[in-house]
Scaffold this active site. Structure first.
Site, PDB file in Angstrom:
ATOM      1  N   CYS A 326       0.838  -1.199   0.000  1.00 22.45           N
ATOM      2  CA  CYS A 326       0.000   0.000   0.000  1.00 22.45           C
ATOM      3  C   CYS A 326       0.874   1.252   0.000  1.00 22.45           C
ATOM      4  O   CYS A 326       1.479   1.574  -1.012  1.00 22.45           O
ATOM      5  CB  CYS A 326      -0.971  -0.030   1.180  1.00 22.45           C
ATOM      6  SG  CYS A 326      -2.391   1.069   0.967  1.00 22.45           S
ATOM      7  N   HIS A 416      -3.599  -5.632   1.279  1.00 24.31           N
ATOM      8  CA  HIS A 416      -3.288  -5.888   2.681  1.00 24.31           C
ATOM      9  C   HIS A 416      -3.654  -7.343   3.001  1.00 24.31           C
ATOM     10  O   HIS A 416      -4.669  -7.856   2.536  1.00 24.31           O
ATOM     11  CB  HIS A 416      -4.097  -4.970   3.597  1.00 24.31           C
ATOM     12  CG  HIS A 416      -3.626  -3.554   3.596  1.00 24.31           C
ATOM     13  ND1 HIS A 416      -2.430  -3.166   4.145  1.00 24.31           N
ATOM     14  CD2 HIS A 416      -4.205  -2.421   3.117  1.00 24.31           C
ATOM     15  CE1 HIS A 416      -2.285  -1.861   4.021  1.00 24.31           C
ATOM     16  NE2 HIS A 416      -3.349  -1.379   3.386  1.00 24.31           N
TER      17      HIS A 416
END
Length: 467
Positions: A326, A416
């Site tokens: 991310c 994630h």
């Protein structure tokens, strides 16, 4: 109307989330319909509900413990720190810029009605609501603006169990001092003390619990041992714990960014993980991870100032596997553009290890995600929380559209939970020449084990009788 039991703590990291998770599983195993609740979480460890809304990871784990579908009413207010004096307000799963812009003490009148409505709707729908507090109810400077500790307990008429981390020392002073800081109507709700993370012979605690009851009228209802059974962490306090002695020689260095987010997703690395904040701490690392960040541009500046940017670049050039997740993915690219002022505006150069360009969109992407990795052929699942929209240039393999990229030994992803996929974890460690860790059971197995040991450590007939 449902009934409620609440776990509060003398300090942050006293084990509130852990104990609340255990209570959710214990009561669910009795056949009760159980819902977790925490009015306000301050954490960059967020996850995504099936409805695509943000929620604190602790309550997602507690919903799993209770065997119910996660619902943002279980954590109506999530504060995501962006700087030492600024936090983004996520209200019922979505960022709320208007309340975010308000001064801290002016937020309560705006937020409390949402807390009330969420709490009472859960009390009406479930047999039991297991409530978690935040920090400590002894912070008297915050009493007037409290929407998460004793004000919630009074709203729900919850029986409160106050936990302390006895491993830190000073446990009885913490418990007695916290009791003294409560006003009479709050003390009326305090039903028991819990000594958490105890190591040793519990018989040696006497006569302290008896003395504490004489002082307060409150019984000590449990001595919970140190349980070496990990659950996803709620916040960065876990980073302060020293590494276990005698761990394996080879390790994965995870960069301890100032605004690190979703740090719990690296728990499957076990003792192979080592958090690093200086270049010399990467000596001997066989892989490097740059995790997510709540402030990509600011943390990129820190990465350069600390010298870690140069160290990571040299390691990548030497063939060491590097993974960015991310915000870490965005840092690995060539440039990050912020035309809408999501992080204050402007453009910042990345590390240039992946030929990627990222632009922050005004709307945040939050969703559960499944993909197939073209490199390994593995089906992977996780979740996304990001403003960034990333495009690749020449020399970069897009292994999953808009989600996973690779250039040689450098990889980046918006997924994630990537390393929570056991097969991918094994591949990643294999690229680093490291064996996969052993002994980490499934989350459900760990919740079962924790629930069993916590129940055995409590005066369960007394605790159960509080409901």
């Amino acid at each position: 109307m449902g009934k409620a039991i609440m776990v509060q703590g003398c300090t942050s990291n006293a084990g509130k989330s852990y104990l609340a998770s255990a209570l959710c599983r214990i009561l669910a195993d009795e056949g009760l319909r159980v819902a977790p609740f925490k009015a306000q979480n301050m954490s960059n460890n967020a996850g995504v509900t099936p409805a695509g809304l943000e929620m604190g990871r602790a309550q997602l784990v507690q919903a799993r413990a209770a065997r119910v579908i996660p619902d943002v009413r279980m954590n109506p207010v999530l504060l995501k720190p962006e700087a030492d004096t600024r936090s983004q307000v996520v209200l019922l799963g979505k960022a709320h810029p208007e309340i975010t812009a308000l001064p801290w003490r002016e937020r309560k009148p705006q937020l409390w009605p949402y807390v009330q409505e969420s709490l009472h709707s859960l009390l009406a729908e479930f047999d039991v609501v297991v409530i978690e507090g935040a920090g400590s109810p002894a912070e008297v400077n915050l009493r007037a603006s409290d929407i998460v500790n004793m004000r919630v307990a009074r709203e729900a008429r919850a029986a409160v169990l106050l936990a302390c981390d006895i491993d830190r020392g000073g446990a009885f002073a913490h418990l007695l001092g916290t009791w003294h800081c409560l006003v009479p109507e709050e003390r009326e709700l305090l039903a028991g003390f819990i000594l958490n993370r105890f190591r040793g012979d519990a018989r040696l605690l006497s006569p302290a619990p008896e003395w504490l009851r004489e002082q307060t009228g409150v019984p000590t209802v449990g001595v919970v041992p140190w349980l070496n059974i990990p659950l996803p962490e709620e916040d960065g306090v876990a980073l302060e714990r020293p590494a276990a002695p005698g761990g394996p020689a080879g390790f994965v260095g995870i960069v301890q960014l100032p605004r690190v987010s979703n740090l719990d997703e690296f728990a499957p690395l076990g003792e192979r993980a080592r958090w690093v904040g200086r270049p010399e701490e990467l000596n001997g690392a066989q892989a490097v991870i740059i995790p997510g960040s709540k402030s990509t541009a600011s943390d990129l500046g820190w990465l350069r100032h600390s010298g870690l940017a140069g160290a990571i670049t040299r390691m990548a050039e030497a063939g060491v596997p590097v993974l960015g997740v991310c915000g870490g993915l965005q840092m690995l690219g060539r440039r990050v553009h912020d035309p809408h002022g999501v992080e204050g505006g402007g453009d910042v150069p990345g590390l240039g290890l992946l030929n990627l360009e990222t632009e922050f969109a005004s709307e945040k992407t939050t969703r559960l995600t499944r993909l197939t990795d073209a490199e390994t052929g593995l089906a992977l699942e996780g979740y996304e929380i990001h403003h960034g929209q990333t495009l690749s240039g020449a020399g970069v393999q897009e292994l999953a559209p808009g989600l996973l990229w690779r250039s040689g030994n450098v990889r980046g992803t918006y997924l994630h939970g990537l390393l929570e996929n056991p097969a991918y974890l094994e591949r990643f460690l294999g690229w680093a020449g490291l064996p996969a860790p052993v002994g980490l059971d499934s989350l459900d197995a760990r919740l079962d084990a924790i629930a069993g040991q916590v129940k055995a450590s409590l005066d369960w007939p007394y605790v159960r009788g509080l409901l």
